[in-house]
Design a protein around this motif. Structure first.
Motif, PDB file in Angstrom:
ATOM      1  N   GLY A   1      56.352  51.181  51.479  1.00 23.78           N
ATOM      2  CA  GLY A   1      56.564  50.115  50.767  1.00 23.78           C
ATOM      3  C   GLY A   1      56.108  48.648  51.864  1.00 23.78           C
ATOM      4  O   GLY A   1      55.594  48.974  52.897  1.00 23.78           O
ATOM      5  N   PRO A   2      55.868  47.426  51.383  1.00 25.66           N
ATOM      6  CA  PRO A   2      55.690  46.423  52.130  1.00 25.66           C
ATOM      7  C   PRO A   2      56.761  46.075  53.413  1.00 25.66           C
ATOM      8  O   PRO A   2      57.809  46.521  53.091  1.00 25.66           O
ATOM      9  CB  PRO A   2      55.429  45.216  51.384  1.00 25.66           C
ATOM     10  N   PRO A   3      56.345  45.468  54.438  1.00 24.32           N
ATOM     11  CA  PRO A   3      57.289  45.313  55.510  1.00 24.32           C
ATOM     12  C   PRO A   3      58.310  44.204  54.994  1.00 24.32           C
ATOM     13  O   PRO A   3      57.791  43.268  54.205  1.00 24.32           O
ATOM     14  CB  PRO A   3      56.385  44.711  56.566  1.00 24.32           C
ATOM     15  N   ARG A   4      59.523  44.434  55.426  1.00 27.70           N
ATOM     16  CA  ARG A   4      60.523  43.369  55.173  1.00 27.70           C
ATOM     17  C   ARG A   4      61.467  43.255  56.081  1.00 27.70           C
ATOM     18  O   ARG A   4      61.311  43.985  57.174  1.00 27.70           O
ATOM     19  CB  ARG A   4      61.061  44.166  53.795  1.00 27.70           C
ATOM     20  N   LYS A   5      61.770  41.841  56.076  1.00 28.06           N
ATOM     21  CA  LYS A   5      62.772  41.424  56.998  1.00 28.06           C
ATOM     22  C   LYS A   5      64.250  41.170  56.220  1.00 28.06           C
ATOM     23  O   LYS A   5      64.200  40.412  55.387  1.00 28.06           O
ATOM     24  CB  LYS A   5      62.342  40.336  57.746  1.00 28.06           C
ATOM     25  N   PHE A   6      65.156  41.528  56.925  1.00 25.54           N
ATOM     26  CA  PHE A   6      66.718  41.246  56.396  1.00 25.54           C
ATOM     27  C   PHE A   6      67.332  40.838  57.523  1.00 25.54           C
ATOM     28  O   PHE A   6      67.140  41.036  58.648  1.00 25.54           O
ATOM     29  CB  PHE A   6      67.087  42.638  55.536  1.00 25.54           C
ATOM     30  N   LEU A   7      68.679  40.007  57.161  1.00 27.25           N
ATOM     31  CA  LEU A   7      69.567  39.901  58.141  1.00 27.25           C
ATOM     32  C   LEU A   7      70.868  40.483  57.961  1.00 27.25           C
ATOM     33  O   LEU A   7      71.366  40.884  56.970  1.00 27.25           O
ATOM     34  CB  LEU A   7      69.819  38.274  58.080  1.00 27.25           C
TER      35      LEU A   7
ATOM     36  N   SER B   1      73.233  35.914  41.331  1.00 26.94           N
ATOM     37  CA  SER B   1      72.520  35.953  42.430  1.00 26.94           C
ATOM     38  C   SER B   1      73.294  36.224  43.591  1.00 26.94           C
ATOM     39  O   SER B   1      74.521  35.931  43.717  1.00 26.94           O
ATOM     40  CB  SER B   1      71.601  34.758  42.594  1.00 26.94           C
ATOM     41  N   LEU B   2      72.690  36.692  44.796  1.00 27.53           N
ATOM     42  CA  LEU B   2      73.361  36.934  46.067  1.00 27.53           C
ATOM     43  C   LEU B   2      72.280  36.208  47.067  1.00 27.53           C
ATOM     44  O   LEU B   2      70.984  36.418  46.981  1.00 27.53           O
ATOM     45  CB  LEU B   2      73.488  38.168  46.312  1.00 27.53           C
ATOM     46  N   GLN B   3      72.859  35.428  48.266  1.00 26.84           N
ATOM     47  CA  GLN B   3      71.955  35.091  49.137  1.00 26.84           C
ATOM     48  C   GLN B   3      71.219  36.262  49.943  1.00 26.84           C
ATOM     49  O   GLN B   3      72.027  37.110  50.121  1.00 26.84           O
ATOM     50  CB  GLN B   3      72.695  34.231  50.255  1.00 26.84           C
ATOM     51  N   TRP B   4      70.078  36.243  50.348  1.00 28.71           N
ATOM     52  CA  TRP B   4      69.167  37.282  50.928  1.00 28.71           C
ATOM     53  C   TRP B   4      70.003  37.721  52.233  1.00 28.71           C
ATOM     54  O   TRP B   4      69.990  38.763  52.585  1.00 28.71           O
ATOM     55  CB  TRP B   4      67.719  36.719  51.330  1.00 28.71           C
ATOM     56  N   GLY B   5      70.682  36.703  52.921  1.00 27.73           N
ATOM     57  CA  GLY B   5      71.295  37.208  54.048  1.00 27.73           C
ATOM     58  C   GLY B   5      72.686  37.834  54.146  1.00 27.73           C
ATOM     59  O   GLY B   5      73.045  38.475  54.941  1.00 27.73           O
ATOM     60  N   ASP B   6      73.089  38.041  52.867  1.00 32.29           N
ATOM     61  CA  ASP B   6      74.231  38.998  52.291  1.00 32.29           C
ATOM     62  C   ASP B   6      73.922  40.224  51.584  1.00 32.29           C
ATOM     63  O   ASP B   6      75.008  40.811  51.088  1.00 32.29           O
ATOM     64  CB  ASP B   6      75.167  37.977  51.385  1.00 32.29           C
TER      65      ASP B   6
ATOM     66  N   ALA C   1      71.347  38.837  62.530  1.00 29.26           N
ATOM     67  CA  ALA C   1      70.272  39.431  63.321  1.00 29.26           C
ATOM     68  C   ALA C   1      69.268  40.070  62.405  1.00 29.26           C
ATOM     69  O   ALA C   1      69.660  40.805  61.399  1.00 29.26           O
ATOM     70  CB  ALA C   1      71.148  40.507  64.079  1.00 29.26           C
ATOM     71  N   PRO C   2      67.953  39.909  62.888  1.00 24.90           N
ATOM     72  CA  PRO C   2      66.783  40.581  62.049  1.00 24.90           C
ATOM     73  C   PRO C   2      67.073  41.991  62.166  1.00 24.90           C
ATOM     74  O   PRO C   2      67.030  42.726  63.115  1.00 24.90           O
ATOM     75  CB  PRO C   2      65.871  39.717  62.699  1.00 24.90           C
ATOM     76  N   ARG C   3      66.438  42.412  61.101  1.00 27.61           N
ATOM     77  CA  ARG C   3      66.165  43.837  60.715  1.00 27.61           C
ATOM     78  C   ARG C   3      64.852  44.008  60.138  1.00 27.61           C
ATOM     79  O   ARG C   3      64.618  43.414  59.075  1.00 27.61           O
ATOM     80  CB  ARG C   3      67.279  44.856  60.069  1.00 27.61           C
TER      81      ARG C   3
END
Length: 234
Positions: free
Chosen positions: A186-192, A18-23, A196-198
């Motif tokens: 696709g559904p709205p998504r938030k990534f870092l 696994s990988l952290q979502w922020g990465d 910083a949010p994208r």
């Protein structure tokens, strides 16, 4: 490959589950510039510091790594020994540096992941001579309206994507006229990205444009932040 542009798939195996979502997206830009730096340090510095050829645009695309057969795990991005990431550019100098850079690697570092390369495959450009294409993205498309990220259901999404395509055409010296229709999303998504949010969504769009511009976009990606892993086209 078309007109000097290149896009290619890198098959790889992750050493962790696994990988952290922020990465998921944060390492993308640094990896792309590192590959280029090993072949063309001046180009890497130009892209990092200023953009390309007097424009703030960076004509390269990279995807976040995607993995097959990875069991879903709550709170993390699941990985596996069967994954891929993609890179490309419509600019021959950038494309050749990326391809040569990856050819000299046996492993890549993506945040906490050590990725072992299993193969590299050039991807042919579809036939765009009809002047239209349907593009579906693997990663979310980033676009802004009045300094806010917008999703494909926003009334200005198609116009902002068309505007972005015109900027890319101007940089490449290609005819800029285009017409965009959003087919699905696709559904709205938030990534870092470096905290910083994208905000974005994957999208399927129909674009009418000069065939050379469609070829270039296929190697580059859709929208903003393509050098950060966003807007990569399937």
């Amino acid at each position: 490959m078309n007109g000097g542009g290149v896009r290619f798939r890198v098959d790889l195996a992750a050493d962790r589950s696994s990988l952290q979502w922020g990465d998921v997206f944060t390492p993308a830009r640094a990896l792309a510039y590192d590959l280029i730096r090993g072949q063309d340090p001046e180009l890497a510095e130009e892209l990092h510091e200023r953009g390309y050829a007097g424009s703030p645009l960076r004509p390269l695309g990279i995807s976040a790594p995607q993995f097959r057969g990875a069991p879903k795990s709550r709170g993390v991005y699941a990985t596996s020994a069967d994954g891929s990431l993609w890179l490309g550019s419509p600019v021959p100098r950038v494309a050749s540096a990326l391809l040569a850079g990856i050819a000299g690697r046996q492993t890549l570092r993506w945040a906490s992941l050590r990725l072992t390369l299993r193969g590299v495959q050039l991807e042919p450009t579809p036939d765009h001579q009809a002047g239209e294409a349907v593009f579906s993205t693997r990663t979310p498309v980033l676009l802004k309206w009045e300094d806010r990220y917008i999703h494909p259901d926003h009334p200005h999404f198609a116009e902002r994507l068309s505007h972005n395509l015109r900027h890319k055409a101007d940089l490449l010296g290609l005819p800029a006229d285009n017409d965009v229709d959003v087919l699905s999303a696709g559904p709205p998504r938030k990534f870092l990205v470096q905290r910083a949010p994208r905000h974005g969504s994957t999208a399927e769009v129909h674009i009418r444009a000069n065939p050379a511009l469609l070829d270039a976009v296929y190697d580059w990606g859709l929208g903003l932040g393509t050098n950060q892993g966003f807007g990569w086209i399937r």
